[in-house]
Design a protein around this motif. Structure first.
Motif, PDB file in Angstrom:
ATOM      1  N   SER A   1       4.793   5.325  -5.301  1.00 35.92           N
ATOM      2  CA  SER A   1       5.028   5.177  -6.825  1.00 35.92           C
ATOM      3  C   SER A   1       4.120   6.086  -7.670  1.00 35.92           C
ATOM      4  N   ILE A   2       3.002   6.431  -7.006  1.00 42.82           N
ATOM      5  CA  ILE A   2       1.922   7.494  -7.575  1.00 42.82           C
ATOM      6  C   ILE A   2       2.792   8.999  -7.764  1.00 42.82           C
TER       7      ILE A   2
ATOM      8  N   GLN B   1       0.933  -1.080  -0.078  1.00 47.67           N
ATOM      9  CA  GLN B   1       0.076  -0.176   0.062  1.00 47.67           C
ATOM     10  C   GLN B   1       0.720   1.376   0.081  1.00 47.67           C
TER      11      GLN B   1
ATOM     12  N   ARG C   1      -5.221   3.666 -12.587  1.00 46.56           N
ATOM     13  CA  ARG C   1      -4.732   4.684 -11.671  1.00 46.56           C
ATOM     14  C   ARG C   1      -3.478   5.100 -11.840  1.00 46.56           C
TER      15      ARG C   1
ATOM     16  N   VAL D   1      -3.169   6.715   3.037  1.00 46.22           N
ATOM     17  CA  VAL D   1      -3.401   5.562   2.549  1.00 46.22           C
ATOM     18  C   VAL D   1      -2.987   4.554   3.753  1.00 46.22           C
TER      19      VAL D   1
ATOM     20  N   MET E   1       3.518   2.827 -12.247  1.00 46.86           N
ATOM     21  CA  MET E   1       4.103   1.641 -11.927  1.00 46.86           C
ATOM     22  C   MET E   1       2.748   0.573 -11.460  1.00 46.86           C
TER      23      MET E   1
ATOM     24  N   ASP F   1      -7.831  10.286  -6.219  1.00 49.87           N
ATOM     25  CA  ASP F   1      -7.199  10.907  -4.996  1.00 49.87           C
ATOM     26  C   ASP F   1      -5.807  11.483  -5.256  1.00 49.87           C
ATOM     27  N   ALA F   2      -5.122  10.787  -6.098  1.00 48.62           N
ATOM     28  CA  ALA F   2      -3.579  11.170  -6.252  1.00 48.62           C
ATOM     29  C   ALA F   2      -3.586  12.704  -7.349  1.00 48.62           C
TER      30      ALA F   2
ATOM     31  N   GLN G   1      -5.983   2.823   7.199  1.00 49.36           N
ATOM     32  CA  GLN G   1      -6.323   1.318   7.232  1.00 49.36           C
ATOM     33  C   GLN G   1      -5.688   0.613   8.876  1.00 49.36           C
TER      34      GLN G   1
ATOM     35  N   TYR H   1       2.999  10.282  -4.048  1.00 54.51           N
ATOM     36  CA  TYR H   1       2.607  10.807  -2.847  1.00 54.51           C
ATOM     37  C   TYR H   1       3.925  10.747  -1.986  1.00 54.51           C
TER      38      TYR H   1
ATOM     39  N   LEU I   1      -3.935  -2.038  -4.824  1.00 50.95           N
ATOM     40  CA  LEU I   1      -5.151  -0.836  -4.957  1.00 50.95           C
ATOM     41  C   LEU I   1      -5.196  -0.542  -3.519  1.00 50.95           C
ATOM     42  N   PHE I   2      -5.548   0.689  -3.269  1.00 46.55           N
ATOM     43  CA  PHE I   2      -5.842   1.183  -2.042  1.00 46.55           C
ATOM     44  C   PHE I   2      -7.299   0.329  -1.321  1.00 46.55           C
TER      45      PHE I   2
END
Ligand SMILES: Nc1ncnc2c1ncn2[C@@H]1O[C@H](COP(=O)(O)OP(=O)(O)OP(=O)(O)O)[C@@H](O)[C@H]1O
Ligand SMILES: [Mg+2]
Lengths: 231, 245
Positions: free
Chosen positions: A136-137, A130, B154, A148, B86, B105-106, A152, A139, B93-94
């Motif tokens: 990787s995006i 997670q 995503r 994230v 990636m 979100d991102a 959780q 954040y 997935l979240f």
């Protein structure tokens, strides 16, 4: 049969002793876990920090507190601190405030170490994928943590915090040794007045059990609700 | 026309606790190409891919992306990662939010895309991968193949310049592999630059223009795909292909 009659009689006659005791026990447990949670969160962050001295400090604190009896910690705070000139003030409208303060401080210091471990393991139980996916995006570490991972982790942490509260209800009986009028202390009052040792102890055991049992059910219910439909 | 080597890897080394996993890797990627990376298990394929967006920190060497050495200190890696999507073997997935939230979100939080714009884009992309009806679903309600299609979307939401795939179909039941490969094939046809670690030799051969054979932390062969498959040179590649084909 006689025994149960005794119990019923004692409980009705000394009802005010027990209710005051219950109230004080719950107050001490609640404040300790509350303060322990705030401090424990900081402690957990230090424990997971990338800065080595912080990490060492937190680890030492957690290990030391968990490795020594609460009784000793309590004595250190109650008798030790005044010796080095640290005293808790009295507040006119809260009777026995300084005593309570010492008890709650000792219990919070203790709870902090356990809560820190609860939070750390709650965070580490979240699949590391997670965090990686979030990073990787794009954040940042803290964004990934906040948006994230933590949401959780909370699902693991909250029930464990509830358990910590239940534990504290039991463990806090130790503050009676420094003269705080908690449930255990008031029970000893009843024994001193009536000499009905076994019946009084049976009552207090039953009361503690009811509190922890109900607390445990409540947590289990919360846990089910939170995990409801969330794989 | 000059080749636009927008992603260059120079002398890349990576060790874990003293064990060298990547040994002095030098290669580069141009825009719009699809490159497959194949090789035996433990050869360093994942590590190589993860060094490209610095999920692993290289022990030595440099990764030059759009002319910037992103390994250098003080580089804003979060910014560069946005441009490298990636896709993971385990989808990742979240888990706590639904598909739509996973997607928007991102862009909203990091790229400051207006919400309605992000939503519109998400819906459009979901439609293209056949997942429009599942926008409100939670990850646990989806099959592996569906999760992976969402995970691809995503990554696409950030408008990446290159997509990195680490064995995107390896965790899937056989009947779901096709749906994910189809999405990837479409992406390739649209000109997306893709670097794909894969065990799907047909994909490597037919979709990717170039294939790299990575073994023992070294690039053993790096050629146009049909050439690599039809005329393997190194004995290791020959024996690897014999095993998997
Ligand atoms: N975080 C890590 N710590 C220590 N060793 C690691 C780590 N990640 C990978 N390795 C080691 O590095 C080597 C290469 O691993 P890598 O995952 O890159 O291989 P791979 O080619 O992707 O294999 P596979 O096909 O099984 O996914 C392996 O020997 C592995 O044990
Ligand atoms: Mg791998």
């Amino acid at each position: 049969m006689q025994f149960f009659n005794d119990m019923a009689l004692l409980f009705t006659r000394y009802n005010s002793f027990f209710t005051e005791g219950i109230r004080n026990t719950l107050i001490i447990a609640a404040f300790s876990v509350l303060i322990g949670t705030v401090l424990g969160t900081l402690m957990a962050m230090m424990r997971m920090s990338r800065i080595l001295p912080l990490r060492l400090l937190a680890t030492a604190y957690i290990e030391f507190i968990r490795g020594t009896p609460l009784m000793v910690q309590l004595m250190f705070i109650f008798y030790g601190l005044p010796m080095i000139g640290v005293t808790f003030p009295e507040i006119s409208f809260i009777p026995d405030f300084s005593r309570f303060a010492a008890g709650i401080v000792a219990m919070s210091i203790n709870s902090c170490a356990y809560v820190a471990e609860i939070i750390r393991s709650g965070i580490q139980a979240v699949d590391s994928g997670q965090m990686e996916a979030a990073r990787s995006i794009g954040y940042s570490h803290w964004q990934a943590m906040a948006y994230v991972v933590l949401p959780q982790a909370v699902r693991n942490i909250l029930p464990a915090l509830g358990n910590e509260f239940v534990t504290m209800i039991k463990e806090s009986s130790i503050v009676s040794v420094i003269g705080i009028a908690d449930l255990m202390f008031r029970t000893r009052d009843v024994i001193a007045v009536t000499y009905r040792t076994m019946a009084s102890l049976a009552i207090v055991a039953l009361i503690y059990f009811c509190m922890t049992f109900l607390g445990g059910r409540l947590i289990a219910w919360m846990e089910r609700r939170m995990s409801h439909g969330k794989g | 026309m000059e080749r636009d080597e927008f992603l260059q890897i120079r002398g890349l080394c990576k060790s874990f606790h003293g064990t060298e996993v990547l040994k002095n890797i030098t290669t580069s990627f141009v825009r719009n190409e699809v490159v497959s990376i194949i090789g035996p298990s433990g050869g360093g394929k994942s590590t190589f891919l993860r060094c490209l967006n610095l999920l692993e920190t290289p022990t030595a060497g440099s990764v030059i992306f759009d002319g910037v050495d992103i390994c250098a200190k003080k580089k804003d890696i979060n910014l560069h990662r946005q441009k490298m999507g990636m896709v993971f073997q385990q989808f990742n997935l979240f888990n706590n939010v639904n598909v739509l939230h996973n997607l928007i979100d991102a862009p909203i939080r990091i790229k400051k895309t207006p919400r309605d714009q992000a939503l519109e884009k998400a819906v459009g992309l979901l439609e293209r991968v056949g997942m429009a009806e599942r926008a409100e679903s939670y990850p646990y309600e989806l099959s592996g193949g569906q999760k992976q299609r969402v995970a691809i979307v995503r990554a696409l939401m950030m408008d990446p310049e290159v997509m990195l795939f680490d064995e995107p179909t390896s965790a899937l039941d056989p009947e779901m592999i096709g749906e994910v490969l189809d999405v990837m094939k479409n992406l390739a046809e649209e000109g997306m630059t893709m670097i794909v670690v894969t065990h799907e030799m047909r994909f490597a051969r037919e979709v990717s223009s170039r294939t790299i054979f990575l073994d023992g932390g070294r690039i053993e062969e790096d050629k146009p795909s049909h050439e690599l498959f039809d005329h393997p040179e190194s004995p290791r590649l020959v024996s690897f292909l014999n095993k998997v084909l």
